[in-house]
Scaffold this motif. Structure first.
Motif, PDB file in Angstrom:
ATOM      1  N   THR A   1      12.154  -5.414  -6.058  1.00 34.27           N
ATOM      2  CA  THR A   1      10.894  -4.821  -6.497  1.00 34.27           C
ATOM      3  C   THR A   1      11.149  -3.624  -7.406  1.00 34.27           C
ATOM      4  O   THR A   1      10.436  -3.407  -8.391  1.00 34.27           O
ATOM      5  N   ARG A   2      12.162  -2.851  -7.098  1.00 34.33           N
ATOM      6  CA  ARG A   2      12.526  -1.701  -7.942  1.00 34.33           C
ATOM      7  C   ARG A   2      12.876  -2.169  -9.357  1.00 34.33           C
ATOM      8  O   ARG A   2      12.475  -1.572 -10.358  1.00 34.33           O
ATOM      9  N   LYS A   3      13.618  -3.266  -9.434  1.00 37.83           N
ATOM     10  CA  LYS A   3      13.988  -3.817 -10.738  1.00 37.83           C
ATOM     11  C   LYS A   3      12.754  -4.291 -11.504  1.00 37.83           C
ATOM     12  O   LYS A   3      12.631  -4.092 -12.721  1.00 37.83           O
ATOM     13  N   LEU A   4      11.805  -4.918 -10.780  1.00 36.52           N
ATOM     14  CA  LEU A   4      10.574  -5.398 -11.399  1.00 36.52           C
ATOM     15  C   LEU A   4       9.748  -4.229 -11.951  1.00 36.52           C
ATOM     16  O   LEU A   4       9.196  -4.306 -13.059  1.00 36.52           O
ATOM     17  N   ILE A   5       9.663  -3.136 -11.195  1.00 39.04           N
ATOM     18  CA  ILE A   5       8.914  -1.953 -11.632  1.00 39.04           C
ATOM     19  C   ILE A   5       9.526  -1.384 -12.913  1.00 39.04           C
ATOM     20  O   ILE A   5       8.806  -0.981 -13.839  1.00 39.04           O
ATOM     21  N   LYS A   6      10.846  -1.360 -12.994  1.00 37.03           N
ATOM     22  CA  LYS A   6      11.519  -0.860 -14.204  1.00 37.03           C
ATOM     23  C   LYS A   6      11.188  -1.743 -15.401  1.00 37.03           C
ATOM     24  O   LYS A   6      10.913  -1.237 -16.507  1.00 37.03           O
ATOM     25  N   ILE A   7      11.191  -3.054 -15.203  1.00 33.18           N
ATOM     26  CA  ILE A   7      10.848  -3.987 -16.286  1.00 33.18           C
ATOM     27  C   ILE A   7       9.414  -3.749 -16.764  1.00 33.18           C
ATOM     28  O   ILE A   7       9.144  -3.678 -17.962  1.00 33.18           O
ATOM     29  N   LEU A   8       8.499  -3.590 -15.808  1.00 38.49           N
ATOM     30  CA  LEU A   8       7.084  -3.430 -16.141  1.00 38.49           C
ATOM     31  C   LEU A   8       6.780  -2.091 -16.807  1.00 38.49           C
ATOM     32  O   LEU A   8       5.789  -1.968 -17.533  1.00 38.49           O
ATOM     33  N   SER A   9       7.616  -1.086 -16.565  1.00 37.50           N
ATOM     34  CA  SER A   9       7.354   0.235 -17.155  1.00 37.50           C
ATOM     35  C   SER A   9       7.382   0.187 -18.683  1.00 37.50           C
ATOM     36  O   SER A   9       6.819   1.060 -19.346  1.00 37.50           O
ATOM     37  N   ASP A  10       8.017  -0.823 -19.241  1.00 31.90           N
ATOM     38  CA  ASP A  10       8.047  -0.993 -20.703  1.00 31.90           C
ATOM     39  C   ASP A  10       6.943  -1.922 -21.193  1.00 31.90           C
ATOM     40  O   ASP A  10       6.816  -2.147 -22.403  1.00 31.90           O
TER      41      ASP A  10
END
Length: 202
Positions: A130-139
């Motif tokens: 989920t942390r990785k997904l949040i980083k992807i979505l931040s862009d």
């Protein structure tokens, strides 16, 4: 899709665009507990099948702004549930966009991107996927401002959507697929699956 804060979509809705040669699926939210457990279970199954049988997919995740209040627990739970559909969320990079709705007029895309990055950097309880997904979505953040009054939407208020979709690449789903019709066969399969679980665990 409704005008209230409570979810209005009960089961996935299918909309075909013959001009563009694509299908849009309007799915219920990924935050569990919004309806009876039977609906949650049914929708987990249906969403899994939609992803499983689709060849090329673009994902538009929509969440209301209040999901990001109170340490963003609602947003984290929804993203956690979404990430569980995939073995590696890194494969989704470039294929999904987060649209935050009901955004107050004093907020901007940049401020909400910073909110996502703060969640990513500061909440130690988030699982790695989920942390990785949040980083992807931040862009990949777009916003839909809170409407001041009821009425027909002006084009400028949703003009960002076609552009946001155009920018996305297709997620190329390589899993083996079985084509099915919807909703009849999906619903029958889903309810059979649900009844089997009820019998097994009751």
């Amino acid at each position: 899709i409704g005008h209230k804060n409570a979810p209005q979509t009960i089961i996935p809705g299918k909309f075909e665009d013959s001009k563009r040669g694509c299908v849009v699926w309007d799915c219920p939210g990924f935050k569990e507990g919004t309806r009876e457990p039977s609906y949650d279970l049914l929708n987990v199954y249906l969403k899994h099948r939609i992803i499983e049988v689709s060849r090329k997919i673009k994902f538009l995740l929509m969440m209301p702004h209040f999901f990001f209040l109170s340490r963003a627990q609602n947003a984290i739970r929804a993203l956690e549930n979404f990430s569980n559909f995939f073995d590696d969320v890194e494969e989704l990079n470039g294929s999904l966009c987060l649209v935050i709705t009901h955004v107050p007029s004093d907020k901007s895309v940049e401020s909400l991107r910073k909110t996502l990055l703060n969640i990513h950097n500061e909440d130690e309880n988030i699982n790695p996927k989920t942390r990785k997904l949040i980083k992807i979505l931040s862009d990949r953040v777009e916003i839909f401002y809170e409407l001041k009054e009821e009425g027909i939407l002006e084009k400028k208020e949703y003009a960002f959507l076609p552009t946001a979709l155009e920018k996305l690449m297709y997620y190329d789903n390589q899993t083996d697929k079985i084509e099915i019709s919807f909703p009849q066969s999906c619903l029958v399969l889903a309810w059979d699956f649900y009844e089997m679980l009820v019998i097994k665990f009751s």
